[in-house]
Design an enzyme around this catalytic site. Structure first.
Site, PDB file in Angstrom:
ATOM      1  N   GLU A  21       1.130  -1.039   0.234  1.00 11.56           N
ATOM      2  CA  GLU A  21       0.094   0.209   0.141  1.00 11.56           C
ATOM      3  C   GLU A  21       1.144   1.231  -0.010  1.00 11.56           C
ATOM      4  O   GLU A  21       2.014   0.788   0.321  1.00 11.56           O
ATOM      5  CB  GLU A  21      -0.777   0.026   1.123  1.00 11.56           C
ATOM      6  CG  GLU A  21      -0.406  -0.311   1.917  1.00 11.56           C
ATOM      7  CD  GLU A  21      -0.556  -0.521   3.698  1.00 11.56           C
ATOM      8  OE1 GLU A  21      -2.070  -0.811   3.823  1.00 11.56           O
ATOM      9  OE2 GLU A  21      -0.608  -0.160   4.874  1.00 11.56           O
ATOM     10  N   LYS A  26       2.603   4.184   0.792  1.00 14.14           N
ATOM     11  CA  LYS A  26       2.777   5.409   2.423  1.00 14.14           C
ATOM     12  C   LYS A  26       3.223   6.974   1.973  1.00 14.14           C
ATOM     13  O   LYS A  26       3.962   7.503   1.526  1.00 14.14           O
ATOM     14  CB  LYS A  26       4.756   4.603   2.641  1.00 14.14           C
ATOM     15  CG  LYS A  26       5.466   5.641   3.787  1.00 14.14           C
ATOM     16  CD  LYS A  26       6.558   5.087   3.625  1.00 14.14           C
ATOM     17  CE  LYS A  26       7.655   5.544   5.017  1.00 14.14           C
ATOM     18  NZ  LYS A  26       6.954   7.071   5.562  1.00 14.14           N
ATOM     19  N   ASP A  56       3.242  10.517   2.353  1.00 11.89           N
ATOM     20  CA  ASP A  56       3.932  11.916   3.645  1.00 11.89           C
ATOM     21  C   ASP A  56       2.970  12.726   4.252  1.00 11.89           C
ATOM     22  O   ASP A  56       2.723  13.436   3.228  1.00 11.89           O
ATOM     23  CB  ASP A  56       5.114  12.200   2.653  1.00 11.89           C
ATOM     24  CG  ASP A  56       5.789  12.539   3.606  1.00 11.89           C
ATOM     25  OD1 ASP A  56       6.033  12.651   4.461  1.00 11.89           O
ATOM     26  OD2 ASP A  56       6.778  13.747   3.271  1.00 11.89           O
ATOM     27  N   TYR A  97      -4.062   2.780   7.711  1.00 12.89           N
ATOM     28  CA  TYR A  97      -3.860   1.746   7.139  1.00 12.89           C
ATOM     29  C   TYR A  97      -3.023   0.708   8.315  1.00 12.89           C
ATOM     30  O   TYR A  97      -1.996   0.316   8.260  1.00 12.89           O
ATOM     31  CB  TYR A  97      -2.133   2.947   6.772  1.00 12.89           C
ATOM     32  CG  TYR A  97      -1.130   2.872   7.859  1.00 12.89           C
ATOM     33  CD1 TYR A  97      -0.643   2.596   9.789  1.00 12.89           C
ATOM     34  CD2 TYR A  97      -0.612   4.547   7.462  1.00 12.89           C
ATOM     35  CE1 TYR A  97       0.350   2.999  10.284  1.00 12.89           C
ATOM     36  CE2 TYR A  97      -0.311   5.566   7.799  1.00 12.89           C
ATOM     37  CZ  TYR A  97      -0.117   4.887   9.853  1.00 12.89           C
ATOM     38  OH  TYR A  97       0.433   5.532  10.712  1.00 12.89           O
ATOM     39  N   LYS A 143      11.132   2.718  -0.593  1.00 16.48           N
ATOM     40  CA  LYS A 143      11.254   4.128  -0.416  1.00 16.48           C
ATOM     41  C   LYS A 143      11.218   4.461  -1.947  1.00 16.48           C
ATOM     42  O   LYS A 143      12.605   3.713  -2.293  1.00 16.48           O
ATOM     43  CB  LYS A 143      12.456   4.577   0.380  1.00 16.48           C
ATOM     44  CG  LYS A 143      11.977   5.016   1.847  1.00 16.48           C
ATOM     45  CD  LYS A 143      11.476   5.589   2.078  1.00 16.48           C
ATOM     46  CE  LYS A 143      11.235   6.233   3.672  1.00 16.48           C
ATOM     47  NZ  LYS A 143      12.055   6.882   3.868  1.00 16.48           N
ATOM     48  N   CYS A 159      14.734  48.339  -3.180  1.00 20.72           N
ATOM     49  CA  CYS A 159      13.919  47.456  -4.600  1.00 20.72           C
ATOM     50  C   CYS A 159      14.848  47.112  -6.097  1.00 20.72           C
ATOM     51  O   CYS A 159      15.269  48.730  -6.163  1.00 20.72           O
ATOM     52  CB  CYS A 159      13.014  47.851  -4.772  1.00 20.72           C
ATOM     53  SG  CYS A 159      11.720  48.022  -6.316  1.00 20.72           S
ATOM     54  N   CYS A 192      13.044  49.716  -8.939  1.00 20.12           N
ATOM     55  CA  CYS A 192      12.608  50.809  -8.524  1.00 20.12           C
ATOM     56  C   CYS A 192      13.979  51.612  -7.890  1.00 20.12           C
ATOM     57  O   CYS A 192      13.976  53.469  -7.429  1.00 20.12           O
ATOM     58  CB  CYS A 192      10.984  51.178  -7.706  1.00 20.12           C
ATOM     59  SG  CYS A 192      10.991  51.080  -5.841  1.00 20.12           S
ATOM     60  N   CYS A 213       9.024  46.454  -0.768  1.00 23.02           N
ATOM     61  CA  CYS A 213       9.283  47.481  -1.780  1.00 23.02           C
ATOM     62  C   CYS A 213       8.621  48.620  -0.991  1.00 23.02           C
ATOM     63  O   CYS A 213       7.366  48.380  -0.717  1.00 23.02           O
ATOM     64  CB  CYS A 213       9.360  47.639  -3.422  1.00 23.02           C
ATOM     65  SG  CYS A 213       9.284  49.342  -3.762  1.00 23.02           S
ATOM     66  N   CYS A 232       5.575  51.562  -7.735  1.00 19.43           N
ATOM     67  CA  CYS A 232       6.828  51.160  -7.759  1.00 19.43           C
ATOM     68  C   CYS A 232       6.630  50.419  -9.269  1.00 19.43           C
ATOM     69  O   CYS A 232       5.178  50.145  -9.284  1.00 19.43           O
ATOM     70  CB  CYS A 232       7.736  49.624  -6.847  1.00 19.43           C
ATOM     71  SG  CYS A 232       8.709  48.386  -7.464  1.00 19.43           S
TER      72      CYS A 232
HETATM   73  S1  IVH Z   1       2.301   1.547   8.906  1.00 19.96           S
HETATM   74  C1  IVH Z   1       3.619  -0.512  12.616  1.00 19.96           C
HETATM   75  N1  IVH Z   1       1.391   1.523   7.009  1.00 19.96           N
HETATM   76  O1  IVH Z   1       5.091   6.517   7.958  1.00 19.96           O
HETATM   77  C2  IVH Z   1       3.415   0.271  11.197  1.00 19.96           C
HETATM   78  N2  IVH Z   1       2.990   3.859   8.225  1.00 19.96           N
HETATM   79  O2  IVH Z   1       7.420   6.005   8.642  1.00 19.96           O
HETATM   80  C3  IVH Z   1       4.272   1.205  11.653  1.00 19.96           C
HETATM   81  N3  IVH Z   1       2.677   5.644   6.852  1.00 19.96           N
HETATM   82  O3  IVH Z   1       4.642   6.496  11.438  1.00 19.96           O
HETATM   83  C4  IVH Z   1       3.309   1.998   9.852  1.00 19.96           C
HETATM   84  N4  IVH Z   1       1.601   5.156   5.701  1.00 19.96           N
HETATM   85  O4  IVH Z   1       2.668   7.676   9.956  1.00 19.96           O
HETATM   86  C5  IVH Z   1       2.699   2.775   7.668  1.00 19.96           C
HETATM   87  N5  IVH Z   1       0.333   2.489   4.888  1.00 19.96           N
HETATM   88  C6  IVH Z   1       1.654   2.880   5.570  1.00 19.96           C
HETATM   89  C7  IVH Z   1       2.334   4.311   5.918  1.00 19.96           C
HETATM   90  C8  IVH Z   1       2.147   5.162   7.093  1.00 19.96           C
HETATM   91  C9  IVH Z   1       2.052   5.999   5.662  1.00 19.96           C
HETATM   92  C10 IVH Z   1       3.562   6.304   7.974  1.00 19.96           C
HETATM   93  C11 IVH Z   1       3.307   6.319   9.538  1.00 19.96           C
HETATM   94  C12 IVH Z   1       4.354   5.722  10.329  1.00 19.96           C
HETATM   95  C13 IVH Z   1       5.295   6.344   9.175  1.00 19.96           C
HETATM   96  C14 IVH Z   1       6.701   5.598   8.934  1.00 19.96           C
END
Ligand code: IVH
Length: 682
Positions: A115, A117, A119, A228, A325, A419, A422, A437, A442
């Site tokens: 799934e 990740k 941010d 998640y 990552k 500025c 001007c 400015c 200007c």
């Molecule tokens: S699982 C115990 N799944 O990433 C399991 N985390 O770097 C830990 N995050 O603290 C987290 N998407 O805030 C999990 N699909 C996902 C995620 C996810 C984003 C964040 C989460 C976690 C951090 C870890």
């Protein structure tokens, strides 16, 4: 120095760096390095400690989970620690992840869920008997900040679960609060119009919006949630991660199953083995640009909960999950020059002009430097070699200077005190990060102001684009807004690249904009803190420029929806003789100074807040809203204890339940009409 003391010094330095970056990330929401760079520091420390266990101290960052919660919110203990994730950067590291688990549980087969990740900001949501009773941020992993009321305003975050999960005595759901990139950009444009500082990226915007003292502010921010996991359940029936997520979505995290293809859910995959999981990771990575929000990777999780339990966790991360990552969208380039742009409000904004480099398919030749503070913080100089990041569609920014590559003759960048357009003195009001400015006439400011005057949401003058404005100002044909209305077709046709026909179109567009009304005019004038919404309130309240112009500051501040800061700015604007003259000139050329339909009549709903839910029979949503605003009231999107009335139509949503729960009066359509003085007999 002996070997061991060199090592000890190295370990200490790593710990110092890690603590500093954790603080910047978790507490200040202002990271200075990428997650990948942070992970490298952390891994290096883990390696050193693994080979030299005698160097481990209880306060080492490897021995705990994260930063500290910020002050100002109540601290709550999570049902289970909110851990981090271990990282993998390629397929082999994912295979190694499985090999480790096979060593721990010999002879077993693993299936996976892959799934995104996301941010954003990690949160824990506690449901008791199906009701959301507590929402908290991650904090230090064990204790988080209590932000229940703010989280209640997040769309797609149910305050009540339905179906079988509603019967659970306790259920802690984990998820990530985030902003879609488009929504983030719109929010920033809005903040800039209102004269506020924009957010650096969607993550900061999400975190900043959740950590608000005022839930109304959070409610106005376009937040979403991606769930998640479940970290605690009483009783606990969950067998696998996949079904758990399905059940949660059915319980309310996804109102309409059709929505699935519009959410992050379409990237959640179930895989039969690690090779399948690797393929899924690569697939999501290839779709990275289509996801629409910031994802820094994919998480691979063992599906069977029972296996998860037996694998357990380290103090830092679970052993049954890993984050794959994505390669960072970073590149290295050289700053040729630091350019200063002058905006409509006179703000001097620095931009780095770079040797063009390619980052993930786009050629980058400029990066934003935000303001003088940012330049100082990064200590960037012309000629420096820098690390640049491009996150999604956001304008690229500079992460840091590569000090080793700094030319020997390099000098600190001196932010201009004048500025660059001007030559007038630039000033930096106390407590602000932006230099401006000081010359309201200007040329650069004038160009930006005239452009803003004509945008669609202001006076809506079609064809008044950048190239035209540039020439009008350079040829001194336009020195103030009113000059626009004094231009004739012959003069316009003399502009470069403007044929007779388009000159006529532009002329008609300009003349046609005279009657847009007070609200748009106020927005078009570019008064600080007067965005579209504030302009609308002022226009509705005062009805004419005449009345508004002569209102003292204290009285302005009493208008519902106008805070002291806006009142001060508006009063200051009208005190300037130059501004009054400009308005007089606009009046003279025939620009409307009134808002249609607003009379100085009674305002029966002054100070009242409404929420609308369900369909009304004789009015559309917008018509109902309009009636409320015209009568002096206000419409918000979610119910709180500050709401005065909830207007309930047919098929009301959860807002109706909220009203009942909070004891807010509900009225039907007939009652509403009576209230605004438009009601006959119901
Ligand atoms: S699982 C115990 N799944 O990433 C399991 N985390 O770097 C830990 N995050 O603290 C987290 N998407 O805030 C999990 N699909 C996902 C995620 C996810 C984003 C964040 C989460 C976690 C951090 C870890």
């Amino acid at each position: 120095m002996s070997n061991i003391s060199t090592l000890r010094a190295q370990v200490e330095e790593l710990r110092r760096l890690i603590r500093r970056h954790e603080y910047l990330y978790y507490v200040l929401d202002r990271p200075e390095i990428t997650d990948a760079e942070f992970d490298k520091l952390f891994q290096r420390l883990q390696q050193l400690e693994a080979t030299h266990p005698e160097l481990i101290t209880p306060d080492s960052p490897t021995q705990r989970v994260g930063g500290q919660p910020v002050e100002g919110f109540a601290s709550v203990q999570h049902k289970a620690a909110m851990l981090s994730l271990d990282n993998a950067y390629n397929a082999d590291e994912l295979r190694e992840f499985e090999a480790r688990m096979k060593r721990a549980l010999p002879g077993e087969h693993f299936t996976y869920v892959v799934e995104p990740k996301v941010d954003g900001l990690g949160v824990a949501l506690l449901y008791e008997d199906g009701r959301l009773v507590r929402g908290a941020t991650r904090g230090d992993g064990r204790y988080g900040e209590e932000v229940t009321h703010n989280l209640m305003t997040v769309r797609n975050l149910p305050r009540r679960l339905h179906g079988p999960l509603a019967k659970f005595t306790a259920l802690e759901v984990r998820g990530e609060i985030f902003m879609w990139r488009q929504a983030f950009e719109k929010l920033n444009r809005g903040l800039e119009t209102e004269g506020e500082e924009p957010f650096a990226n969607p993550r900061n915007a999400a975190a900043g919006s959740v950590r608000q003292k005022d839930s109304q502010v959070t409610a106005s921010r376009p937040l979403d949630i991606f769930i998640y996991g479940v970290s605690y359940a009483e009783p606990d029936p969950f067998r696998d991660h996949w079904r758990t997520m399905e059940q949660l979505l059915e319980a309310g995290f996804l109102l309409d199953p059709k929505d699935r293809k519009n959410t992050l859910e379409r990237y959640r995959r179930r895989c039969a083995d690690i090779e399948g999981a690797i393929a899924a990771c690569l697939e999501v990575e290839a779709a990275r640009d289509e996801i629409g929000c910031d994802c820094d990777g994919v998480v691979v999780k063992v599906d069977a909960i029972e296996q998860q339990r037996r694998l357990g966790s380290t103090t830092h991360h679970p052993r049954w999950a890993i984050a794959y990552k994505f390669p960072a969208r970073q590149a290295i380039s050289v700053i040729r020059k630091i350019d200063i742009n002058v905006g409509r409000t006179g703000a001097l904004t620095p931009t780095a002009v770079l040797d063009p480099v390619e980052i993930a398919g786009a050629t980058i030749s400029r990066a934003t430097l935000h303001n003088a503070d940012e330049i100082e913080r990064l200590d960037v100089r012309e000629g420096d070699t820098v690390l640049i990041e491009r996150a999604g569609d956001v304008i690229p920014h500079i992460l840091r200077v590569i000090q080793e590559k700094r030319p020997s003759h390099s000098k600190p960048f001196r932010f201009p005190t004048r500025c660059p357009v001007c030559g007038a003195e630039a000033f930096r009001p106390e407590g602000e990060v932006v230099s401006r400015c000081s010359n309201s006439a200007c040329q650069a400011r004038l160009k930006e102001s005239v452009l803003h005057f004509g945008v669609r949401r202001a006076m809506d003058i079609e064809h008044l684009g950048e190239a035209v404005v540039e020439q009008l100002v350079d040829r001194t044909l336009v020195r103030e807004f009113a000059d626009l209305y004094r231009l004739d077709v012959t003069t316009l046709a003399e502009l470069e690249r403007l044929a007779e026909k388009s000159a006529t179109n532009l002329y008609n567009a300009i003349q046609g904009s005279k009657g847009r009304g007070l609200s748009r005019l106020l927005f078009a004038l570019g008064i600080r803190y007067v965005g579209e919404h504030v302009a609308e309130i002022l226009a509705q309240h005062y009805g004419s420029m005449d009345r508004l112009e002569h209102t003292p500051e204290e009285e302005l501040a009493e208008v519902y929806g106008i805070g002291p800061r806006i009142a001060q700015s508006v009063a200051l604007y009208f005190r300037q003789p130059e501004n009054r003259r400009q308005i007089e000139q606009l009046r003279e050329v025939g620009v409307t100074m009134k808002e249609a339909g607003v009379t100085a009549g009674p305002r029966p709903l002054a100070g009242k807040t409404f929420v609308l839910t369900g369909g009304l029979e004789t009015l559309t949503r917008d018509e109902a809203k309009d009636l409320i605003v015209r009568a002096g009231g206000r419409v918000t999107s979610s119910v709180s204890s500050k709401t005065d009335y909830v207007v309930v139509g047919s098929d009301p949503g959860s807002k109706y339940d909220d009203a009942k729960r909070l004891g807010v009066p509900t009225i039907d359509e007939a009652g509403f009409k009576k209230l605004i003085g438009k009601g006959g007999t119901p």
